[in-house]
Design a protein around this motif. Structure first.
Motif, PDB file in Angstrom:
ATOM      1  N   GLU A 101       0.824  -1.223   0.000  1.00  0.00           N
ATOM      2  CA  GLU A 101       0.000   0.000   0.000  1.00  0.00           C
ATOM      3  C   GLU A 101       0.857   1.272   0.000  1.00  0.00           C
ATOM      4  N   ARG A 140       0.755   4.163  -3.017  1.00  0.00           N
ATOM      5  CA  ARG A 140       0.260   5.416  -2.451  1.00  0.00           C
ATOM      6  C   ARG A 140      -0.152   6.467  -3.489  1.00  0.00           C
ATOM      7  N   LEU A 192      -3.625   5.095  -4.614  1.00  0.00           N
ATOM      8  CA  LEU A 192      -4.668   4.960  -3.586  1.00  0.00           C
ATOM      9  C   LEU A 192      -4.998   6.308  -2.956  1.00  0.00           C
ATOM     10  N   PRO A 204      -9.562  -1.438   0.496  1.00  0.00           N
ATOM     11  CA  PRO A 204      -8.252  -2.106   0.459  1.00  0.00           C
ATOM     12  C   PRO A 204      -8.102  -2.855  -0.868  1.00  0.00           C
ATOM     13  N   PRO A 205      -6.906  -2.785  -1.476  1.00  0.00           N
ATOM     14  CA  PRO A 205      -6.702  -3.437  -2.781  1.00  0.00           C
ATOM     15  C   PRO A 205      -6.917  -4.950  -2.702  1.00  0.00           C
ATOM     16  N   LEU A 222     -10.036   2.571   3.326  1.00  0.00           N
ATOM     17  CA  LEU A 222      -8.783   3.055   3.904  1.00  0.00           C
ATOM     18  C   LEU A 222      -9.002   4.469   4.448  1.00  0.00           C
TER      19      LEU A 222
END
Lengths: 233, 233
Positions: free
Chosen positions: B162, B166, B169, B182-183, B217
């Protein structure tokens, strides 16, 4: 020293282009050899695809990294990629010069990374980070952005810029073995005066003149991990 | 629910494409509407340039975000961008479905981000993060990669995935207002068995069936910062 500057900006008169020109001038004045890949001017194709190989290891199913590995060995990689790869291998210092788009590189430059940093030459198997194929070379990322400096850093609204640039600094440049220097950043560029822009150009010139004093960023070394790449304690 | 899946992989038969198909099937079985933008199949142009505007606010000097803002207002933005923007605005959920290239999106998908997330609609001025133009929508990043799971995380050789993601996201999806889930990650894909791939497809189906339970997130909110975007203490 041989320097390759890879520049990507859609506006030829941009301040990012002025930074490119400043770098060319400064390096040449120091007696270095400089090549520039101006991706927009070259009409660079940023799309990694099956067309990148004149001969395929597996014509039925494309595994891009595998075809890169084979293609570069047998001279079956597209001419535009081979040309850039030759420049990259010639260079002692790589400068990536671009405006931040979405906290990262414009697609044009991302496609240079996707296509030119070929598996088998730049990395492969256990050849990455300090063992990467380009170990011994240095890299500098030079960026322009719209944000102000106080919007970046610990506790700032966007966090540290180096964290946003992690896929480039660590995941790309350090991964293939470069010693990665701290980025040069021109902040708030669309909104500042001509004098403030001149200040950035002068700071950049001074930075480049003393580049050999720069301490590279610190990234993992393979010796810190075991054979299966679990951390050694 | 309206779902837009943006898919970018150079191999039409890839496992990444199987994840795309799994998502289409699962969402449709739940009664959702689904559109797919298959960027390679569409021959998407990932290069942000002056050609993206049929009329220019400033024909002498391209400030891309400024031309986006004006272009989308007066209908002077390229047709391929407008089409994708319409799909994006229609969607309640955006799924970005791609193989990790250099710890980030392939240039093809980066160019969708560069060109489609237009200033003035998706963000602008103080309209970003929780105040972003796409607030109220959710986004999911679904990725395949070559690395193994133990190579990512705190203390692992590449650090947390993550953190590498960044710029996408936080810097892209959260920036324009999405609630970012969340991926979903399929690890080590080029090297695993057909059965292991089936396991990932099944995990993905189960995840998608319960997507409404997912906790997004956590990212900055503008209320935590003052007018000049300094943090409030």
């Amino acid at each position: 020293m041989n320097v390759l500057i890879v520049h990507a900006h859609p506006e030829p008169q941009s301040f990012t282009a002025a930074l490119r020109d400043q770098a060319v001038e400064t390096f040449r004045a120091q007696g270095h050899q400089v090549q520039v890949s101006d991706l927009y001017a070259m009409g660079w194709n940023p799309v990694a695809s099956a067309d990148d190989f004149t001969q395929r290891e597996n014509p039925e199913y494309l595994v891009y990294a595998l075809e890169q590995r084979q293609g570069v060995k047998r001279g079956a990689i597209a001419a535009d990629i081979q040309q850039e790869l030759d420049k990259l291998l010639w260079a002692d210092l790589l400068v990536l010069n671009f405006p931040i788009f979405w906290f990262s590189a414009p697609a044009m430059l991302k496609g240079w990374i996707d296509r030119v940093l070929v598996s088998g030459v730049c990395y492969g198997g256990k050849r990455f980070y300090d063992q990467g194929g380009l170990a011994g070379k240095r890299a500098l990322v030079t960026v322009t952005l719209g944000g102000r400096e106080h919007m970046f850093g610990d506790g700032a609204i966007h966090g540290p810029l180096e964290d946003m640039l992690r896929p480039i600094l660590r995941g790309t440049l350090a991964y293939v073995g470069f010693e990665v220097l701290p980025p040069f950043v021109a902040w708030h560029v669309p909104y500042i005066s001509a004098a403030a822009r001149q200040d950035f150009l002068q700071q950049y010139r001074q930075r480049l003149e003393q580049l050999s004093d720069d301490q590279p960023l610190v990234f993992p070394r393979l010796a810190q991990f075991d054979e299966a790449l679990y951390p050694l304690t």
